[in-house]
Design a protein around this motif. Sequence first.
Motif, short mmCIF file in Angstrom:
data_model
loop_
_atom_site.label_atom_id
_atom_site.label_comp_id
_atom_site.label_asym_id
_atom_site.label_seq_id
_atom_site.Cartn_x
_atom_site.Cartn_y
_atom_site.Cartn_z
N ILE A 79 -3.46 -9.89 -9.16
CA ILE A 79 -3.95 -9.36 -8.01
C ILE A 79 -3.00 -8.76 -7.17
O ILE A 79 -1.95 -9.62 -6.82
CB ILE A 79 -5.03 -10.45 -7.38
CG1 ILE A 79 -6.17 -10.86 -7.78
CG2 ILE A 79 -5.41 -9.22 -5.82
CD1 ILE A 79 -7.11 -11.54 -7.32
N SER A 80 -2.92 -7.48 -6.82
CA SER A 80 -1.97 -7.04 -5.93
C SER A 80 -2.72 -6.89 -4.68
O SER A 80 -3.67 -6.13 -4.48
CB SER A 80 -1.69 -5.65 -6.31
OG SER A 80 -0.72 -5.71 -7.65
N ILE A 81 -2.12 -7.40 -3.44
CA ILE A 81 -2.82 -7.60 -2.10
C ILE A 81 -1.95 -6.52 -1.37
O ILE A 81 -0.66 -7.01 -1.24
CB ILE A 81 -2.65 -8.99 -1.73
CG1 ILE A 81 -3.35 -9.75 -2.54
CG2 ILE A 81 -3.32 -8.98 -0.16
CD1 ILE A 81 -3.22 -11.35 -2.17
N ILE A 82 -2.50 -5.65 -0.88
CA ILE A 82 -1.96 -4.46 -0.05
C ILE A 82 -2.23 -4.68 1.36
O ILE A 82 -3.56 -4.58 1.80
CB ILE A 82 -2.18 -3.15 -0.59
CG1 ILE A 82 -1.75 -3.16 -2.29
CG2 ILE A 82 -1.74 -2.15 0.11
CD1 ILE A 82 -2.53 -1.88 -3.13
N ILE A 83 -1.21 -4.68 2.04
CA ILE A 83 -1.55 -4.81 3.31
C ILE A 83 -0.76 -4.15 4.54
O ILE A 83 0.55 -3.63 4.27
CB ILE A 83 -1.01 -6.29 4.19
CG1 ILE A 83 -1.94 -7.34 3.16
CG2 ILE A 83 -1.42 -6.46 5.47
CD1 ILE A 83 -1.41 -8.98 3.41
N SER A 84 -1.39 -3.21 5.24
CA SER A 84 -0.62 -2.24 6.19
C SER A 84 -0.23 -3.06 7.48
O SER A 84 -1.19 -3.63 8.18
CB SER A 84 -1.55 -0.99 6.67
OG SER A 84 -1.09 -0.31 7.54
N SER A 85 1.11 -3.40 7.74
CA SER A 85 1.28 -4.15 8.81
C SER A 85 2.12 -3.59 9.94
O SER A 85 3.03 -3.10 9.76
CB SER A 85 2.02 -5.38 8.02
OG SER A 85 2.67 -6.47 9.01
N TYR A 86 1.96 -4.21 10.87
CA TYR A 86 2.87 -4.11 12.28
C TYR A 86 3.13 -5.16 13.11
O TYR A 86 3.62 -5.14 14.07
CB TYR A 86 2.29 -2.50 12.88
CG TYR A 86 1.04 -2.88 13.86
CD1 TYR A 86 1.03 -3.12 15.27
CD2 TYR A 86 -0.28 -3.02 13.22
CE1 TYR A 86 -0.12 -3.38 15.99
CE2 TYR A 86 -1.37 -3.01 14.01
CZ TYR A 86 -1.42 -3.36 15.14
OH TYR A 86 -2.39 -3.45 16.19
N ARG A 87 2.29 -6.33 12.73
CA ARG A 87 2.29 -7.36 13.73
C ARG A 87 3.27 -8.72 12.62
O ARG A 87 2.14 -9.37 12.13
CB ARG A 87 1.25 -7.66 14.14
CG ARG A 87 0.82 -6.86 15.34
CD ARG A 87 -0.66 -7.07 15.67
NE ARG A 87 -1.61 -6.50 14.75
CZ ARG A 87 -2.89 -6.50 15.00
NH1 ARG A 87 -3.47 -6.77 16.06
NH2 ARG A 87 -3.76 -6.59 13.99
N ILE A 141 -3.68 -18.18 -9.61
CA ILE A 141 -3.62 -17.15 -10.50
C ILE A 141 -2.45 -16.40 -9.90
O ILE A 141 -1.94 -16.57 -8.72
CB ILE A 141 -4.85 -16.12 -10.00
CG1 ILE A 141 -5.05 -15.77 -8.57
CG2 ILE A 141 -6.15 -16.79 -10.49
CD1 ILE A 141 -6.06 -14.76 -8.26
N LYS A 142 -2.11 -15.32 -10.81
CA LYS A 142 -0.75 -14.58 -10.41
C LYS A 142 -1.06 -13.46 -9.26
O LYS A 142 -2.40 -12.96 -9.34
CB LYS A 142 -0.20 -13.82 -11.46
CG LYS A 142 0.25 -14.84 -12.52
CD LYS A 142 1.22 -13.98 -13.79
CE LYS A 142 1.55 -14.96 -14.66
NZ LYS A 142 2.25 -14.46 -15.83
N TYR A 143 -0.39 -13.29 -8.32
CA TYR A 143 -0.47 -12.21 -7.19
C TYR A 143 0.83 -11.80 -6.70
O TYR A 143 1.85 -12.51 -6.75
CB TYR A 143 -1.58 -12.81 -6.14
CG TYR A 143 -0.90 -13.70 -5.20
CD1 TYR A 143 -0.33 -13.41 -4.09
CD2 TYR A 143 -0.70 -15.40 -5.48
CE1 TYR A 143 0.24 -14.46 -3.18
CE2 TYR A 143 -0.16 -16.12 -4.46
CZ TYR A 143 0.38 -15.53 -3.69
OH TYR A 143 0.94 -16.54 -2.44
N GLU A 144 0.46 -10.74 -5.97
CA GLU A 144 1.86 -10.16 -5.49
C GLU A 144 1.35 -9.74 -3.93
O GLU A 144 0.04 -9.32 -3.74
CB GLU A 144 2.39 -9.23 -6.12
CG GLU A 144 1.70 -7.69 -6.16
CD GLU A 144 2.21 -6.52 -6.87
OE1 GLU A 144 3.50 -6.62 -6.93
OE2 GLU A 144 1.65 -5.69 -7.32
N ILE A 145 2.15 -9.64 -2.97
CA ILE A 145 1.58 -9.08 -1.73
C ILE A 145 2.55 -7.97 -1.39
O ILE A 145 3.73 -7.82 -1.49
CB ILE A 145 1.79 -10.19 -0.68
CG1 ILE A 145 0.91 -11.19 -0.60
CG2 ILE A 145 1.60 -9.36 0.64
CD1 ILE A 145 1.16 -12.22 0.29
N ILE A 146 2.10 -6.74 -1.18
CA ILE A 146 2.63 -5.61 -0.94
C ILE A 146 2.55 -5.30 0.52
O ILE A 146 1.61 -4.68 0.81
CB ILE A 146 2.17 -4.48 -1.89
CG1 ILE A 146 2.35 -4.91 -3.50
CG2 ILE A 146 2.85 -3.23 -1.56
CD1 ILE A 146 1.82 -3.70 -4.25
#
Length: 265
Positions: free
Chosen positions: A2-10, A28-33
């Motif tokens: 799972i690729s976890i995609i987060i638009s972040s500013y805080r 499970i394998k995952y990445e945070i983008i």
Amino acid sequence: MISIIISSYRPNYFEQLQSNIQDTIGEIKYEIIKIHNPGLISLNSAYNCGARKSKFEYLLFLHEDILFLSNNWGKEIIRVLTDKSIGVVGVAGNEKKFWLPTGCETGIPKYRHVYVTHSPKKGIQNSHVKDPIKVRTLDGVFMAVRKSVWYEIKFDEKLGGFHFYDLDFSIRVGQHYQNLVLPAIRLQHFSLGNFGEDWIRRNLKFHKGNYDFDKPTTEEKIRIRIFWYTRLLKEKISSITKLRYIGKMGMGKFTWKYALRFLMK
């Protein structure tokens, strides 16, 4: 997986969520983008950017101001999305999307399926429900999809801003696949949402789009108008924008008082 995609500013929210994901996603394998985005680009653009960078088969688009209350939720995403007939899955959605200018929430409880709480002390409604629920629209707080489906449909970057990306995406995906809410995954969300001036302007623009909206009954129109005119009393909205909203939402003999109160507040 799972690729976890987060638009972040805080940073504080992102770091808290990053740790929470590690503790709850399961083995499970995952990445945070992380897409650093202090209002520089729209969520549509940020999510497409993150998806292009991803390396795994399953994509999860996630708000940063949340915490998972469930464990092993990664396996639940993969289990459901293995079915090629499934489109977008989430934790909050609605069975209908009427032509009236609402958000994902219509204001009619029987169509609403939400497994998100703003306070763990209050719990989550219908906490006994476990099986996936068919919906038409999904709230953008959590949206998971196979990468192949995102590649086929993508987020519409012409929309701009930070509103209605989720309705647009889930409606368009739903034309080809079945969208679902997953009650097995529970979240805490720290935001109640922003339904002010910008939201209404983008709302009115969105509802000019060529979508196959549902047609409400007379009773449904009344309930939707009462809910939204009452909900928007909390927001700071200019009089001219209120008038434009009333023009689209409409009113009748049972709802004109709610529209007038909304306008005059």
